[in-house]
Design a protein around this motif. Structure first.
Motif, mmCIF file in Angstrom:
data_model
loop_
_atom_site.group_PDB
_atom_site.id
_atom_site.type_symbol
_atom_site.label_atom_id
_atom_site.label_comp_id
_atom_site.label_asym_id
_atom_site.label_seq_id
_atom_site.Cartn_x
_atom_site.Cartn_y
_atom_site.Cartn_z
ATOM 1 N N SER A 10 -17.333 -38.911 54.678
ATOM 2 C CA SER A 10 -16.468 -39.552 55.701
ATOM 3 C C SER A 10 -14.889 -39.059 55.797
ATOM 4 O O SER A 10 -14.371 -39.717 54.529
ATOM 5 C CB SER A 10 -16.930 -40.944 55.785
ATOM 6 O OG SER A 10 -15.976 -41.735 56.197
ATOM 7 N N GLU A 83 -20.786 -44.124 60.068
ATOM 8 C CA GLU A 83 -21.582 -43.491 59.270
ATOM 9 C C GLU A 83 -22.757 -44.625 59.125
ATOM 10 O O GLU A 83 -23.939 -43.996 59.163
ATOM 11 C CB GLU A 83 -21.344 -43.184 57.825
ATOM 12 C CG GLU A 83 -20.531 -41.531 57.765
ATOM 13 C CD GLU A 83 -20.384 -41.307 56.436
ATOM 14 O OE1 GLU A 83 -20.468 -40.095 56.057
ATOM 15 O OE2 GLU A 83 -20.427 -42.071 55.438
ATOM 16 N N LYS A 407 -15.691 -35.989 61.677
ATOM 17 C CA LYS A 407 -17.150 -36.453 61.443
ATOM 18 C C LYS A 407 -17.826 -36.160 62.867
ATOM 19 O O LYS A 407 -17.241 -36.608 63.737
ATOM 20 C CB LYS A 407 -17.178 -37.761 61.071
ATOM 21 C CG LYS A 407 -18.591 -38.372 60.550
ATOM 22 C CD LYS A 407 -18.470 -39.664 60.297
ATOM 23 C CE LYS A 407 -18.140 -40.843 61.060
ATOM 24 N NZ LYS A 407 -16.687 -41.212 61.088
ATOM 25 N N VAL A 409 -20.779 -37.000 64.933
ATOM 26 C CA VAL A 409 -21.893 -38.393 64.787
ATOM 27 C C VAL A 409 -23.140 -37.939 65.888
ATOM 28 O O VAL A 409 -22.705 -37.496 67.156
ATOM 29 C CB VAL A 409 -21.354 -39.883 65.479
ATOM 30 C CG1 VAL A 409 -22.532 -40.518 65.492
ATOM 31 C CG2 VAL A 409 -20.415 -40.077 64.326
ATOM 32 N N THR A 457 -24.954 -38.116 60.510
ATOM 33 C CA THR A 457 -23.503 -37.394 60.605
ATOM 34 C C THR A 457 -23.453 -36.127 59.869
ATOM 35 O O THR A 457 -24.346 -35.627 59.226
ATOM 36 C CB THR A 457 -22.356 -38.287 59.918
ATOM 37 O OG1 THR A 457 -22.856 -38.325 58.587
ATOM 38 C CG2 THR A 457 -22.245 -39.394 60.641
ATOM 39 N N GLY A 464 -24.514 -35.188 56.285
ATOM 40 C CA GLY A 464 -24.330 -36.446 55.432
ATOM 41 C C GLY A 464 -25.647 -36.861 55.104
ATOM 42 O O GLY A 464 -26.898 -36.518 55.522
ATOM 43 N N ASN A 466 -26.668 -40.094 55.199
ATOM 44 C CA ASN A 466 -27.546 -41.199 55.740
ATOM 45 C C ASN A 466 -28.309 -40.718 57.128
ATOM 46 O O ASN A 466 -27.967 -39.832 57.988
ATOM 47 C CB ASN A 466 -26.220 -41.995 56.563
ATOM 48 C CG ASN A 466 -25.340 -42.574 55.532
ATOM 49 O OD1 ASN A 466 -25.631 -43.218 54.390
ATOM 50 N ND2 ASN A 466 -23.998 -42.243 55.493
#
Length: 683
Positions: A10, A83, A407, A409, A457, A464, A466
């Motif tokens: 992030s 995030e 980032k 998303v 992300t 990422g 998450n």
């Protein structure tokens, strides 16, 4: 020496990697550390383009003495709300319940069991305007933890109990009907600002989802009042300082009622939603202003937010360096008369000042003005104005640019895919459609795993850690469905189906039909977040209802077993709109827009021809895409194609490309005439 955030992806967390604060990312290990040391957790939540987050960081997190106190008495956790929207939502709900307000940066103190007991947002470095200093807050919490631990535990337990009692169950209510939609329109009319456009007072946010409802309601009912509110609001925003008059694209919100002075950060989600809304306004009215703004906003997203991997970055910061090297909000965008003269010379500077509303007093700070397009007498020479705009933009490009949060998303890229695909199709800009396809390819290639589960992300081609939340699955499905309609490539419909199967299996309560923002198998927080109301973007709940309804229509609706499951889920989800639409229409605009599609069918349009690039087939396809029927779905393909279920058993009529329009088990006579198709989709 960098702290634990140095290994995160992030940009917001990386901005804090060199703080003297011993930050932890959100993790079980951080709470275990707090338990082991017997100290509370300080949770700090923000995002990279947040102005006051930067201020708090500069004043407090970079201060050695403050950091030392934080490290000694707390385990400090830093969260990027973009995030981890689930963590943000749960604790923001607690902050708002306790204080009556919220915002970012958000500062929450927790027990080692993640239970909150003290809250706030920004705290200054010294006491100011009735606010304690950040150091005073830290000392007060440390004292309460040391001396009144039982009381702290009791408060935390009560807060968690109160939050857990807030489950929402509107999933078994009936769907909104004519009466509820009319009441919602009446409610919006009461809150409408007829002088300035928009709703409510300052600060004023672009009401994208509400405008989509107004356009659909007008298309279905002919309500001139709905169209007038939508068109006037769009014009006032496009003429205001909230819109970048040189480079295109919208800022987050206006600090005043007149749309003059923006909060300068530019978010992907705002621009994606507004690009699509202005394109739809043009589709409804033919407005040249709407066409220009839709295209300029699309070009802004592609030019300034597209990443090397083909996705779209989250945001541009509000702050950038001014002439002295200080980071100042709006420095990149504002102008003084002297600066105009330096770039344009006296004569053109005087013209630019009149045209863009630049004054000696200034409309912003220290005599600077935000460019806008005030209504005024007289005619300006278009070619000369265009030359002025180009020279100012070239000059602005030499200024230090605002930082970009790179980032990607998933949810916001889904919104951008839908906007770019439709805008490209409406205005014959295949490059915009290609940009939408590029972003969709990235999401499939990087964000989707082998089970079609979605990561929230990515950054620089690295996914990422998450998991995607409901809005990710719903908005990406929405983008894929729009892309399928525009390109005629059925693979996007397939991918949308995979994502919506996850929505049904992992986000919907099977008993009530209500939706949760996190999956049933997601990390357990103190409460499972659930919010049907729109904020800056459509709620995951409403977005899922819309995508489910469109997917059901594309796959045969109630006439097929597969489509029936998705339509039934959409109808159950819309029960919340029946309950909330008449009461708080400003905050459930996307749900109201989906309800308009449901009340209209939605219509299902199948266009078949000898080939996709056949001129007559393309004419019918374009007419279908430009149809005003709320939420209508479009399938296009060669005769006997199996790309879309709607194309099955759809022969050519007289050997010519043919369009079929169906709604609720009933089909119009097939037509080969674009005008007949236009009429069928506007009635």
């Amino acid at each position: 020496m960098p702290n634990r955030l140095a290994h995160e992806t992030s940009p917001y967390l990386l901005q804090h990697a060199d703080n003297p604060v011993d930050w932890w990312p959100w993790s079980a290990e951080a709470f275990e550390e707090a338990r082991k040391r017997g100290v509370p957790v300080l949770l700090s939540v923000g995002y990279s383009s947040c102005h006051w987050c930067h201020v708090l960081a500069t004043e407090s997190f970079e201060d050695e003495a403050v950091a030392a106190f934080m490290n000694e008495h707390f385990v400090n956790i830093k969260v990027d709300r973009e995030e981890r929207p689930d963590v943000d939502a749960v604790y923001m709900e607690a902050v708002q319940a306790a204080t009556g307000q919220g915002g970012w940066p958000m500062t929450v103190f927790l027990t080692a069991d993640a239970e909150p007991f003290y809250f706030g947002t920004y705290f200054p470095p010294v006491p100011r305007q009735g606010m304690p200093s950040f150091r005073q807050v830290l000392e007060g919490v440390r004292s309460a933890w040391s001396d009144r631990r039982d009381e702290v535990a009791e408060v935390a337990g009560k807060i968690v109990k109160d939050l857990s009692g807030r489950e929402i169950s509107y999933g078994d209510a009936s769907t909104p009907g004519e009466e509820e939609q009319a009441q919602a329109l009446l409610g919006l009319t009461r809150e409408y600002d007829p002088q300035r456009g928009g709703f409510g007072g300052a600060p004023k946010f672009p009401p994208s989802m509400v405008i989509e409802f107004l356009l659909r309601h007008h298309a279905r009912t002919g309500s001139e009042g709905a169209l007038q509110m939508a068109a006037d609001t769009c014009e006032r925003m496009a003429r205001g300082g909230i819109y970048d008059q040189l480079g295109g694209g919208f800022a987050r919100y206006s600090v005043d009622r007149d749309w003059v002075v923006p909060h300068f950060e530019k978010m992907l989600y705002d621009n994606a939603l507004l690009c699509r809304v202005y394109a739809h306004l043009w589709r409804s009215t033919g407005s040249e202003l709407a066409r220009r703004v839709a295209l300029e906003t699309a070009d802004f997203m592609v030019r300034e937010l597209r990443t090397n991997e083909g996705g779209f970055a989250s945001a541009l910061d509000a702050d950038s360096e001014d002439g002295s090297g200080a980071h100042v909000e709006g420095a990149y965008y504002v102008w003084t008369p002297r600066q105009l003269t330096e770039v344009l010379g006296a004569e053109d500077a005087e013209l630019a000042a009149r045209y863009f509303g630049v004054t000696e007093e200034g409309t912003f700070e220290e005599g600077s003005s935000v460019l806008q397009l005030p209504q005024q007498e007289g005619v300006f020479e278009a070619k000369r104005i265009e030359g002025v705009r180009e020279r100012l933009l070239r000059s602005r490009d030499t200024r230090p640019a605002p930082g970009r949060d790179d980032k990607v998303v998933a949810a916001w890229n889904g919104l951008a895919i839908a906007a770019l695909a439709e805008t490209g199709a409406y205005f014959d800009r295949p490059d915009l459609v290609e940009a939408a396809v590029g972003a969709a390819d990235l999401l499939v290639r990087l964000h989707l795993d082998e089970h079609a589960q979605l990561a929230r992300t990515s950054k620089d081609g690295q996914v990422g850690a998450n998991s995607g939340v409901l809005e990710d699955y719903a908005d990406v499905a929405e983008g894929f469905l729009a892309l399928a309609s525009v390109t005629g490539e059925g693979v996007w419909l397939e991918f949308a189906g995979f994502l919506l199967d996850h929505v049904l299996a992992r986000f919907v309560d099977p008993d009530s039909g209500s939706l949760y923002d996190t999956a049933v198998d997601a990390e357990k927080l103190i409460r499972r977040p659930q919010d049907p109301t729109d904020n800056a973007t459509p709620s995951g709940w409403s977005a899922a209802a819309g995508a489910l309804l469109s997917y059901a229509a594309q796959t045969g609706g109630a006439a097929s077993a597969h489509g029936l499951v998705h339509r039934t889920a959409a109808e159950r989800a819309l029960g919340v709109v029946k309950a909330l639409g008449p009461r708080v229409p400003r905050f459930i605009g996307w749900g109201l827009a989906v309800a308009e599609a449901l009340l209209d069918g939605p219509k299902e349009v199948a266009v078949v021809g000898p080939a996709l690039d056949d001129e007559a087939t393309r004419a019918l396809h374009r007419t279908a895409l430009l149809g005003l029927a709320p939420g209508a779905v479009v399938a296009v393909g060669a005769v006997e194609s199996d790309e879309f279920p709607l194309l099955a058993d759809r022969p050519l009529v007289g050997g010519a490309p043919t369009a079929y329009v169906c709604r609720n088990f009933t089909c119009d006579a097939p037509t080969t005439d674009p005008e007949d198709l236009r009429t069928a989709l506007s009635s």
